[in-house]
Design an enzyme around this catalytic site. Structure first.
Site, PDB file in Angstrom:
ATOM      1  N   ARG A   1       8.861  28.377 -50.416  1.00 26.87           N
ATOM      2  CA  ARG A   1       8.517  27.871 -49.087  1.00 26.87           C
ATOM      3  C   ARG A   1       9.185  26.502 -48.931  1.00 26.87           C
ATOM      4  O   ARG A   1       9.696  25.922 -49.893  1.00 26.87           O
ATOM      5  CB  ARG A   1       7.008  27.775 -48.906  1.00 26.87           C
ATOM      6  CG  ARG A   1       6.274  27.228 -50.102  1.00 26.87           C
ATOM      7  CD  ARG A   1       5.105  26.375 -49.744  1.00 26.87           C
ATOM      8  NE  ARG A   1       5.494  25.236 -48.925  1.00 26.87           N
ATOM      9  CZ  ARG A   1       6.053  24.131 -49.429  1.00 26.87           C
ATOM     10  NH1 ARG A   1       6.311  24.025 -50.713  1.00 26.87           N
ATOM     11  NH2 ARG A   1       6.361  23.134 -48.630  1.00 26.87           N
ATOM     12  N   GLY A   2       9.177  26.018 -47.696  1.00 26.26           N
ATOM     13  CA  GLY A   2       9.931  24.819 -47.359  1.00 26.26           C
ATOM     14  C   GLY A   2      11.255  25.233 -46.759  1.00 26.26           C
ATOM     15  O   GLY A   2      11.989  26.041 -47.344  1.00 26.26           O
ATOM     16  N   ALA A   3      11.562  24.703 -45.578  1.00 26.92           N
ATOM     17  CA  ALA A   3      12.729  25.182 -44.832  1.00 26.92           C
ATOM     18  C   ALA A   3      14.025  25.153 -45.641  1.00 26.92           C
ATOM     19  O   ALA A   3      14.756  26.154 -45.685  1.00 26.92           O
ATOM     20  CB  ALA A   3      12.872  24.384 -43.532  1.00 26.92           C
TER      21      ALA A   3
ATOM     22  N   ARG B   1      11.111  34.716 -42.031  1.00 27.36           N
ATOM     23  CA  ARG B   1      10.360  33.572 -41.492  1.00 27.36           C
ATOM     24  C   ARG B   1      11.058  33.116 -40.206  1.00 27.36           C
ATOM     25  O   ARG B   1      12.150  32.565 -40.264  1.00 27.36           O
ATOM     26  CB  ARG B   1      10.335  32.412 -42.494  1.00 27.36           C
ATOM     27  CG  ARG B   1       9.555  32.648 -43.770  1.00 27.36           C
ATOM     28  CD  ARG B   1       8.046  32.763 -43.572  1.00 27.36           C
ATOM     29  NE  ARG B   1       7.463  31.557 -43.008  1.00 27.36           N
ATOM     30  CZ  ARG B   1       7.073  30.508 -43.718  1.00 27.36           C
ATOM     31  NH1 ARG B   1       7.243  30.490 -45.019  1.00 27.36           N
ATOM     32  NH2 ARG B   1       6.509  29.477 -43.122  1.00 27.36           N
TER      33      ARG B   1
ATOM     34  N   GLN C   1      -1.071  23.205 -49.359  1.00 25.77           N
ATOM     35  CA  GLN C   1       0.187  22.823 -50.009  1.00 25.77           C
ATOM     36  C   GLN C   1       0.154  21.384 -50.517  1.00 25.77           C
ATOM     37  O   GLN C   1       0.791  21.065 -51.526  1.00 25.77           O
ATOM     38  CB  GLN C   1       1.367  22.996 -49.043  1.00 25.77           C
ATOM     39  CG  GLN C   1       1.709  24.425 -48.708  1.00 25.77           C
ATOM     40  CD  GLN C   1       1.099  24.846 -47.388  1.00 25.77           C
ATOM     41  OE1 GLN C   1      -0.017  24.436 -47.056  1.00 25.77           O
ATOM     42  NE2 GLN C   1       1.815  25.646 -46.624  1.00 25.77           N
TER      43      GLN C   1
ATOM     44  N   ASP D   1      10.489  21.825 -39.955  1.00 18.51           N
ATOM     45  CA  ASP D   1      11.062  23.163 -40.014  1.00 18.51           C
ATOM     46  C   ASP D   1      12.075  23.389 -38.908  1.00 18.51           C
ATOM     47  O   ASP D   1      12.929  24.266 -39.021  1.00 18.51           O
ATOM     48  CB  ASP D   1       9.947  24.214 -39.938  1.00 18.51           C
ATOM     49  CG  ASP D   1       9.216  24.335 -41.254  1.00 18.51           C
ATOM     50  OD1 ASP D   1       9.511  25.275 -42.006  1.00 18.51           O
ATOM     51  OD2 ASP D   1       8.370  23.482 -41.545  1.00 18.51           O
TER      52      ASP D   1
ATOM     53  N   ASN E   1       6.648  21.293 -37.382  1.00 12.47           N
ATOM     54  CA  ASN E   1       6.333  21.106 -38.798  1.00 12.47           C
ATOM     55  C   ASN E   1       4.985  21.770 -39.073  1.00 12.47           C
ATOM     56  O   ASN E   1       4.330  22.300 -38.169  1.00 12.47           O
ATOM     57  CB  ASN E   1       6.290  19.611 -39.144  1.00 12.47           C
ATOM     58  CG  ASN E   1       6.283  19.369 -40.640  1.00 12.47           C
ATOM     59  OD1 ASN E   1       7.066  19.968 -41.380  1.00 12.47           O
ATOM     60  ND2 ASN E   1       5.409  18.505 -41.111  1.00 12.47           N
ATOM     61  N   LYS E   2       4.572  21.731 -40.319  1.00 11.62           N
ATOM     62  CA  LYS E   2       3.331  22.371 -40.736  1.00 11.62           C
ATOM     63  C   LYS E   2       2.175  21.981 -39.823  1.00 11.62           C
ATOM     64  O   LYS E   2       2.039  20.816 -39.438  1.00 11.62           O
ATOM     65  CB  LYS E   2       3.030  21.972 -42.188  1.00 11.62           C
ATOM     66  CG  LYS E   2       1.700  22.473 -42.706  1.00 11.62           C
ATOM     67  CD  LYS E   2       1.683  23.980 -42.826  1.00 11.62           C
ATOM     68  CE  LYS E   2       0.312  24.465 -43.307  1.00 11.62           C
ATOM     69  NZ  LYS E   2       0.278  25.927 -43.411  1.00 11.62           N
TER      70      LYS E   2
END
Length: 360
Positions: free
Chosen positions: A62-64, A108, A211, A252, A262-263
């Site tokens: 995970r993480g762009a 995603r 996270q 993201d 973003n998250k």
């Protein structure tokens, strides 16, 4: 637009950069399974592009930026799956590989790095000769290598904006686990610690996947950086105490006007920061900047399984019949952002004009 950075040569990067989430063995892609950290450190081995896509969708990786790197290696695996004598030229291979690229692309929808990395792989394939398999592998290696270099550059740029002795609050995980290494927002924090500018680090839990609690404080601990964990709902109170001066987050997707996805939970942090006189820094590689999307209103916000809110470790903790809404991201308007930091430079007080000046 500012481009002042701390001197890269003066920062001890290696001291604060011990975690790597992606390993290419030459035969398989090994992904550090972020679903089971911090108590279990295990790599999931992917030997096909379908397995890489499934790992991206399931948040193994995970993480762009890390998603984009993993997808690039997924293309390499798809190329290796083609019989050696079935596609001898790049044009034929391009048509045969397109379904695999589409499958990876759909894993995603919000992270623009995924589409960006796949577009790079397509461009290489379009111009490759008979050694197109090797060309794809070289490009995947380049994407990973460039990301690490960009993160260290962003770390130096972002840390230069922070006054010595400052406290910072970060959200979600934006470190080595989310990138090729060093991290984006956590890269700024790492560089800030190395330069003596960041004295206190706070991290939110980042519900519902935690996270921050599971990954960020663990990762910083691997580098010997002390971090204090807080509940998401404690952030405004923390700001009121004066212990933090910056909110430093990743992204993201960054739109042409500076609006940033973003998250989930980033937007309220930015609102609270503005109320308390704190500054907000968004840190992401230029591959996250989407100049084709005018504003955050046009970003597709991914929603995940409501069970993530209704259950804990597979056991339901909410009464039967209760429904849940589980968006993964929110959009922070550019007016609430003080600086966007990329490896190309810093955009202060971002808007459409300032974004266009740096990214064209």
């Amino acid at each position: 637009m500012t481009d002042t950075a701390l001197a890269l040569a003066d920062l001890d990067f290696d001291r604060y950069d011990h975690v790597r989430p992606i390993r290419w063995t030459g035969e398989a892609l090994e992904l550090l399974d972020q679903r089971v950290l911090p108590f279990t450190v295990v790599h999931e081995s992917c030997r096909s592009s379908d397995e890489v896509a499934a790992a991206i969708r399931a948040l193994v990786v995970r993480g762009a930026p890390a998603i984009g790197i993993a997808a690039a290696w997924g293309v390499v695996l798809a190329a290796r799956a083609l019989p050696a004598d079935h596609a001898t030229d790049a044009a034929a291979a391009s048509a045969l590989l397109e379904p695999a690229l589409q499958h990876l692309n759909a894993a995603r929808p919000t992270a623009v790095n995924l589409m960006w990395a796949l577009a790079r792989m397509r461009r290489v394939l379009a111009t490759a000769g008979a050694d197109w398999r090797a060309a794809l592998e070289r490009e995947a290696q380049a994407i990973e290598r460039e990301d690490l270099a960009a993160n260290r550059r962003m770390g130096a740029l972002g840390a230069a904006l922070i006054a010595p002795g400052s406290g910072v609050l970060t959200h979600c995980n934006t470190g080595s686990l989310a990138t090729a290494g060093f991290g984006t927002a956590l890269g700024v924090i790492r560089a800030g610690v190395a330069a003596g500018r960041v004295a206190r680090v706070f991290a939110t839990e980042t519900r519902p996947w935690n996270q921050g609690a599971r990954l960020t404080v663990w990762e910083l601990g691997q580098d010997g950086i002390d971090a204090t964990l807080i509940a998401d709902s404690a952030a405004a109170h923390l700001m009121k105490t004066g212990q933090v001066q910056w909110v430093v987050v990743g992204a993201d997707r960054i739109c042409a006007n500076g609006d940033t996805a973003n998250k989930i939970g980033t937007y309220p942090l930015a609102i609270a920061a503005r109320h308390h006189g704190l500054k907000v820094m968004v840190v992401a590689p230029s591959s996250t900047v989407d100049m084709a999307t005018a504003s955050g209103d046009r970003i597709e916000i991914e929603e995940r399984d409501p069970a993530e809110l209704l259950s804990f470790r597979g056991k339901r903790v909410v009464a039967e019949g209760v429904r849940a809404w589980n968006p993964v991201f929110d959009v922070t308007p550019h007016a609430l952002i003080d600086a966007i930091v990329t490896e190309r430079g810093v955009v202060e007080r971002p808007d459409a004009g300032r974004m266009r000046a740096l990214f064209g």
